[in-house]
Design a protein around this motif. Structure first.
Motif, PDB file in Angstrom:
ATOM      1  N   ASP A  35      -6.314 -16.525 -14.594  1.00 53.55           N
ATOM      2  CA  ASP A  35      -6.255 -17.259 -15.850  1.00 53.55           C
ATOM      3  C   ASP A  35      -4.864 -17.875 -15.929  1.00 53.55           C
ATOM      4  O   ASP A  35      -3.861 -17.156 -15.857  1.00 53.55           O
ATOM      5  CB  ASP A  35      -6.480 -16.334 -17.050  1.00 53.55           C
ATOM      6  CG  ASP A  35      -7.881 -15.741 -17.080  1.00 53.55           C
ATOM      7  OD1 ASP A  35      -8.742 -16.237 -16.344  1.00 53.55           O
ATOM      8  OD2 ASP A  35      -8.102 -14.775 -17.836  1.00 53.55           O
ATOM      9  N   TYR A  37      -1.852 -19.833 -17.820  1.00 50.40           N
ATOM     10  CA  TYR A  37      -1.261 -20.116 -19.132  1.00 50.40           C
ATOM     11  C   TYR A  37      -0.017 -20.958 -18.879  1.00 50.40           C
ATOM     12  O   TYR A  37       0.993 -20.464 -18.376  1.00 50.40           O
ATOM     13  CB  TYR A  37      -0.926 -18.815 -19.850  1.00 50.40           C
ATOM     14  CG  TYR A  37      -2.157 -18.006 -20.203  1.00 50.40           C
ATOM     15  CD1 TYR A  37      -2.724 -18.078 -21.470  1.00 50.40           C
ATOM     16  CD2 TYR A  37      -2.774 -17.196 -19.251  1.00 50.40           C
ATOM     17  CE1 TYR A  37      -3.867 -17.358 -21.789  1.00 50.40           C
ATOM     18  CE2 TYR A  37      -3.911 -16.466 -19.558  1.00 50.40           C
ATOM     19  CZ  TYR A  37      -4.452 -16.559 -20.826  1.00 50.40           C
ATOM     20  OH  TYR A  37      -5.594 -15.850 -21.143  1.00 50.40           O
ATOM     21  N   ASN A  58     -10.392 -19.166 -13.627  1.00 48.96           N
ATOM     22  CA  ASN A  58     -11.422 -19.050 -14.655  1.00 48.96           C
ATOM     23  C   ASN A  58     -11.099 -19.834 -15.908  1.00 48.96           C
ATOM     24  O   ASN A  58     -11.991 -20.349 -16.575  1.00 48.96           O
ATOM     25  CB  ASN A  58     -11.619 -17.575 -15.043  1.00 48.96           C
ATOM     26  CG  ASN A  58     -12.364 -16.804 -13.975  1.00 48.96           C
ATOM     27  OD1 ASN A  58     -13.120 -17.381 -13.196  1.00 48.96           O
ATOM     28  ND2 ASN A  58     -12.137 -15.510 -13.921  1.00 48.96           N
ATOM     29  N   ARG A  59      -9.817 -19.897 -16.244  1.00 43.93           N
ATOM     30  CA  ARG A  59      -9.432 -20.476 -17.523  1.00 43.93           C
ATOM     31  C   ARG A  59      -8.041 -21.071 -17.408  1.00 43.93           C
ATOM     32  O   ARG A  59      -7.193 -20.558 -16.683  1.00 43.93           O
ATOM     33  CB  ARG A  59      -9.445 -19.392 -18.607  1.00 43.93           C
ATOM     34  CG  ARG A  59      -8.717 -19.750 -19.872  1.00 43.93           C
ATOM     35  CD  ARG A  59      -8.604 -18.580 -20.830  1.00 43.93           C
ATOM     36  NE  ARG A  59      -9.849 -18.347 -21.523  1.00 43.93           N
ATOM     37  CZ  ARG A  59     -10.005 -17.412 -22.462  1.00 43.93           C
ATOM     38  NH1 ARG A  59      -8.991 -16.632 -22.778  1.00 43.93           N
ATOM     39  NH2 ARG A  59     -11.159 -17.248 -23.072  1.00 43.93           N
ATOM     40  N   ARG A  61      -5.106 -22.432 -20.199  1.00 39.56           N
ATOM     41  CA  ARG A  61      -4.659 -22.679 -21.569  1.00 39.56           C
ATOM     42  C   ARG A  61      -3.268 -23.289 -21.505  1.00 39.56           C
ATOM     43  O   ARG A  61      -2.419 -22.860 -20.721  1.00 39.56           O
ATOM     44  CB  ARG A  61      -4.649 -21.393 -22.389  1.00 39.56           C
ATOM     45  CG  ARG A  61      -6.006 -20.699 -22.462  1.00 39.56           C
ATOM     46  CD  ARG A  61      -6.119 -19.807 -23.675  1.00 39.56           C
ATOM     47  NE  ARG A  61      -6.091 -20.592 -24.905  1.00 39.56           N
ATOM     48  CZ  ARG A  61      -6.123 -20.042 -26.121  1.00 39.56           C
ATOM     49  NH1 ARG A  61      -6.141 -18.736 -26.263  1.00 39.56           N
ATOM     50  NH2 ARG A  61      -6.091 -20.806 -27.196  1.00 39.56           N
ATOM     51  N   TRP A 190      -2.344 -16.474 -27.567  1.00 36.06           N
ATOM     52  CA  TRP A 190      -2.721 -16.103 -26.212  1.00 36.06           C
ATOM     53  C   TRP A 190      -2.808 -14.594 -25.993  1.00 36.06           C
ATOM     54  O   TRP A 190      -3.051 -14.156 -24.866  1.00 36.06           O
ATOM     55  CB  TRP A 190      -1.696 -16.650 -25.213  1.00 36.06           C
ATOM     56  CG  TRP A 190      -1.708 -18.147 -25.082  1.00 36.06           C
ATOM     57  CD1 TRP A 190      -2.559 -19.041 -25.668  1.00 36.06           C
ATOM     58  CD2 TRP A 190      -0.811 -18.924 -24.270  1.00 36.06           C
ATOM     59  NE1 TRP A 190      -2.258 -20.319 -25.292  1.00 36.06           N
ATOM     60  CE2 TRP A 190      -1.190 -20.289 -24.434  1.00 36.06           C
ATOM     61  CE3 TRP A 190       0.259 -18.622 -23.440  1.00 36.06           C
ATOM     62  CZ2 TRP A 190      -0.519 -21.328 -23.778  1.00 36.06           C
ATOM     63  CZ3 TRP A 190       0.925 -19.652 -22.795  1.00 36.06           C
ATOM     64  CH2 TRP A 190       0.540 -20.989 -22.959  1.00 36.06           C
ATOM     65  N   ASP A 195      -7.856 -12.729 -24.084  1.00 36.03           N
ATOM     66  CA  ASP A 195      -6.888 -13.599 -23.407  1.00 36.03           C
ATOM     67  C   ASP A 195      -5.978 -12.753 -22.523  1.00 36.03           C
ATOM     68  O   ASP A 195      -6.468 -12.010 -21.679  1.00 36.03           O
ATOM     69  CB  ASP A 195      -6.087 -14.391 -24.443  1.00 36.03           C
ATOM     70  CG  ASP A 195      -6.837 -15.623 -24.935  1.00 36.03           C
ATOM     71  OD1 ASP A 195      -6.968 -16.573 -24.151  1.00 36.03           O
ATOM     72  OD2 ASP A 195      -7.274 -15.629 -26.091  1.00 36.03           O
ATOM     73  N   GLU A 565      -7.073 -25.409 -24.818  1.00 33.13           N
ATOM     74  CA  GLU A 565      -7.740 -24.478 -23.925  1.00 33.13           C
ATOM     75  C   GLU A 565      -8.778 -25.216 -23.111  1.00 33.13           C
ATOM     76  O   GLU A 565      -9.409 -26.147 -23.589  1.00 33.13           O
ATOM     77  CB  GLU A 565      -8.412 -23.357 -24.715  1.00 33.13           C
ATOM     78  CG  GLU A 565      -9.214 -22.405 -23.844  1.00 33.13           C
ATOM     79  CD  GLU A 565      -9.804 -21.247 -24.634  1.00 33.13           C
ATOM     80  OE1 GLU A 565     -10.500 -20.435 -24.016  1.00 33.13           O
ATOM     81  OE2 GLU A 565      -9.589 -21.195 -25.848  1.00 33.13           O
ATOM     82  N   ASP A 567     -11.881 -23.912 -20.310  1.00 31.92           N
ATOM     83  CA  ASP A 567     -12.492 -22.807 -19.583  1.00 31.92           C
ATOM     84  C   ASP A 567     -12.951 -23.279 -18.222  1.00 31.92           C
ATOM     85  O   ASP A 567     -13.499 -24.369 -18.065  1.00 31.92           O
ATOM     86  CB  ASP A 567     -13.695 -22.245 -20.355  1.00 31.92           C
ATOM     87  CG  ASP A 567     -13.235 -21.497 -21.607  1.00 31.92           C
ATOM     88  OD1 ASP A 567     -12.198 -20.830 -21.504  1.00 31.92           O
ATOM     89  OD2 ASP A 567     -13.902 -21.596 -22.639  1.00 31.92           O
ATOM     90  N   GLY A 568     -12.748 -22.426 -17.223  1.00 37.71           N
ATOM     91  CA  GLY A 568     -13.175 -22.733 -15.871  1.00 37.71           C
ATOM     92  C   GLY A 568     -14.555 -22.176 -15.597  1.00 37.71           C
ATOM     93  O   GLY A 568     -15.343 -21.920 -16.512  1.00 37.71           O
ATOM     94  N   GLU A 570     -17.731 -19.774 -14.929  1.00 34.54           N
ATOM     95  CA  GLU A 570     -18.123 -18.490 -15.499  1.00 34.54           C
ATOM     96  C   GLU A 570     -17.924 -17.398 -14.460  1.00 34.54           C
ATOM     97  O   GLU A 570     -18.150 -17.596 -13.260  1.00 34.54           O
ATOM     98  CB  GLU A 570     -19.592 -18.530 -15.934  1.00 34.54           C
ATOM     99  CG  GLU A 570     -19.834 -19.398 -17.147  1.00 34.54           C
ATOM    100  CD  GLU A 570     -19.174 -18.835 -18.395  1.00 34.54           C
ATOM    101  OE1 GLU A 570     -18.725 -19.629 -19.220  1.00 34.54           O
ATOM    102  OE2 GLU A 570     -19.089 -17.604 -18.506  1.00 34.54           O
ATOM    103  N   ARG A 571     -17.549 -16.213 -14.912  1.00 35.28           N
ATOM    104  CA  ARG A 571     -17.292 -15.113 -13.987  1.00 35.28           C
ATOM    105  C   ARG A 571     -18.592 -14.542 -13.429  1.00 35.28           C
ATOM    106  O   ARG A 571     -18.640 -14.049 -12.317  1.00 35.28           O
ATOM    107  CB  ARG A 571     -16.509 -14.018 -14.699  1.00 35.28           C
ATOM    108  CG  ARG A 571     -15.154 -14.468 -15.191  1.00 35.28           C
ATOM    109  CD  ARG A 571     -14.461 -13.366 -15.942  1.00 35.28           C
ATOM    110  NE  ARG A 571     -14.208 -12.225 -15.061  1.00 35.28           N
ATOM    111  CZ  ARG A 571     -13.770 -11.055 -15.505  1.00 35.28           C
ATOM    112  NH1 ARG A 571     -13.581 -10.859 -16.770  1.00 35.28           N
ATOM    113  NH2 ARG A 571     -13.550 -10.069 -14.663  1.00 35.28           N
TER     114      ARG A 571
END
Length: 581
Positions: A35, A37, A58-59, A61, A190, A195, A565, A567-568, A570-571
């Motif tokens: 993730d 940030y 995955n994400r 931000r 965050w 998060d 944000e 999102d990437g 899905e897990r």
């Protein structure tokens, strides 16, 4: 393993610091999830967009450090109750008092020991973070009159920094604004359970503001923090402060704040990974415990230079080559004067200066100055077959027809020269080593550590010594060949992407095994679920998910309007979500 990668002014943006290193790290550790940030430094950087991200991200931000409107966040006094205002004044006043304390950088200060000052700074910082969570941000408060008054009171208190005692209102306003930018991560949302509170490890790719989210994730959720510094953030601040139009009192206050922040980051980090011994010494001086420090050299793509390194042709034996970013710190002035001495001994010698396109008026002005000096030192010299125009010194850009690629530049010369007066990790030297080139360098930064015994090193700002070393290599082809071969072997052993990734793979596993985040699985009502975390949930792998998905940590909320944000992937497939596989 789920990693929270913390960046400032770099990855995943197209331009910025450590972008390539972060991308190689993420792609090389495909068994983990990331993730990201990211804090951006400019509107231009955000407008340029992101690089293509691998599926293990995955994400993402993001939030800006460069500017916000005055109306963003919560204006101090408008949304704050009396108790909140009092808490802010207490916490920020304590932070300002530590920053202004004249003993902040010594073993014993006016207000107690160095450890006591560190405890006070940390307590004030986390107090502000908790208040930001309750109030939805501190942007307005940190720029308010109350903040300026707290700074003024700390500057006038007994035992305050001598330079800070003369601070005037304009100085305090400037400091308050810059402190708000540095502390902007306090106002982000965050740190909740979904998060940074949900990751297994925070990896800050620099100190300073980038590491603040890691400090708060550890404070609120117990997430261990890894800090990597290939360029010391505090040193960069010292250099940048001198270029800004700030008064001496303002510089003193900001320098003290960034020093205290660096010390807190090193204190809370589980492991700190400097990129070289030069950076390591800075970290130790700033309070990092020696037991926490692990040197991990930056990884570079060796395959890019493999063809040049494998060639039997060592390049033009009469050509000295300089490659890098043209700026005053590279001291091309000394290099040009040194080359004038080289020409007296070796009339056939040529100097090719190959750089990236100049960015900004200062770089353009410096390049023009260097060209003018070269024309003055070598007025219309004709060199027959060796001529580069009418001058033995050529200034070329990477990407131009003469030098389409970086590796083509290194293939052109037999000796690579570095003349810097300030240098961190000398990337151009490592590239030259990958190409099997003999090198002459100035003794700055991590140069000696990188070169080992595979090149010649001279004092900086010494054109005569630089010239003598260059002449020695130009006259001895056998020595050039031996040094080049040894340099290539050293670079392939220490400075490749593969060794960098393997080092962090081991460090990640070490931290998580020694400092696991203890999370209690809970149901929808918030009640503990016995045996809710199956054993396989702790085995690295994308399929392993703890049942229930609940986390014990809690943190601030209330995202400001300038936080973004994305999102990437899905897990897990939809049918497996919440199944506790």
């Amino acid at each position: 393993m789920r990693i929270g990668l913390l960046t400032e002014g770099g990855y995943p943006y197209v331009s910025g610091d450590a972008r390539l290193w972060c991308d190689r790290l993420v792609r090389g550790l495909g068994q983990h999830e990331f993730d990201v940030y990211a804090l951006s430094r400019s509107e231009r950087q955000e407008a340029q967009g992101w690089i293509e991200l691998p599926p293990q991200v995955n994400r993402v931000r993001t939030a800006p450090l460069w500017t916000v409107d005055d109306d963003d966040g919560v204006a101090f006094g408008a949304g704050y109750g009396r108790r909140a205002r009092r808490r802010f004044v207490e916490c920020f006043g304590e932070l300002a008092a530590v920053v202004c304390d004249s003993g902040a950088g010594s073993a014993v200060g006016a207000s107690g020991s160095r450890d006591a000052l560190a405890d006070r700074f940390g307590s004030a910082l986390y107090g502000l973070a908790e208040l930001a969570g309750d109030q939805g941000g501190l942007v307005g408060a940190l720029r308010s009159e109350a903040a300026v008054r707290a700074l003024e009171g700390a500057c006038r208190a007994p035992g305050a920094l001598r330079a800070a005692r003369t601070a005037r209102v304009p100085d305090l306003l400037a400091v308050a604004g810059l402190l708000e930018r540095a502390l902007r991560p306090l106002s982000l949302d965050w740190y909740g359970d979904d998060d940074l509170g949900a990751v297994d490890l925070c990896h800050a790719t620099s100190g300073g503001p980038a590491a603040i989210p890691g400090l708060l994730a550890k404070h609120f959720s117990g997430v261990p923090l890894l800090v990597t510094e290939y360029g010391i953030q505090l040193r960069a601040h010292y250099l940048a402060t001198g270029d800004e139009a700030l008064s001496a009192p303002a510089r003193a206050l900001l320098t003290s704040f960034h020093g205290r922040l660096a010390a807190e980051v090193y204190r809370q980090a589980t492991i700190v990974t400097p990129g070289n011994t030069h950076a390591r010494r800075w970290q130790e001086r700033c309070g990092a415990e020696r037991a926490k420090l692990r040197t991990v050299y930056p990884g570079m793509e060796a395959s890019r230079f493999a063809e040049v390194g494998d060639r039997e042709d060592p390049g033009d034996p009469d050509t000295l080559l300089w490659v890098g970013r043209i700026e005053p710190a590279k001291d091309l002035i000394s290099l040009l004067h040194a080359f004038a001495e080289v020409r007296k001994e070796e009339p056939k010698a040529l100097l090719r200066i190959v750089g990236a396109p100049a960015e900004g008026p200062e770089a353009a002005a410096y390049l023009a100055h260097c060209k003018a000096l070269a024309a003055q030192l070598f007025p219309d010299e004709a060199q027959g077959a060796h001529a580069v125009g009418d001058n033995p010194v050529s200034f070329e850009e990477i990407g131009a027809p003469e030098v389409p690629d970086l590796e083509d530049a290194y293939a052109a010369g037999s000796v690579v020269v570095l003349s810097s007066v300030v240098e961190g990790f000398p990337i151009s030297l490592v590239e030259a080593m990958f190409c099997g080139r003999a090198t002459v360098s100035t003794d700055v930064g991590a140069v000696v550590e990188v070169i080992g015994g595979t090149g010649l090193v001279v004092p900086p700002r010494n054109p005569r010594a630089l010239a003598e070393a260059c002449v020695a290599l130009l006259r001895d082809a056998g020595r050039r060949e031996r040094l080049g071969a040894a340099a290539r072997a050293r670079a392939l052993e220490l400075f490749t992407v593969e060794q960098n990734i393997e080092a962090f793979r081991g460090i990640y596993l070490e931290i998580v095994s020694h400092c696991p985040v203890r999370r209690e699985a809970v149901d929808d009502a918030g009640e503990p679920v016995p045996f809710g975390n199956p054993a396989e949930a702790y085995v690295p792998g994308r399929w392993a998910v703890a049942a229930g998905g609940g986390d014990a940590g809690s943190g601030p909320g209330g995202a400001p309007s300038w936080a973004q944000e994305a999102d990437g992937p899905e897990r897990l497939p939809e049918r497996l979500k919440g199944a506790g596989v």
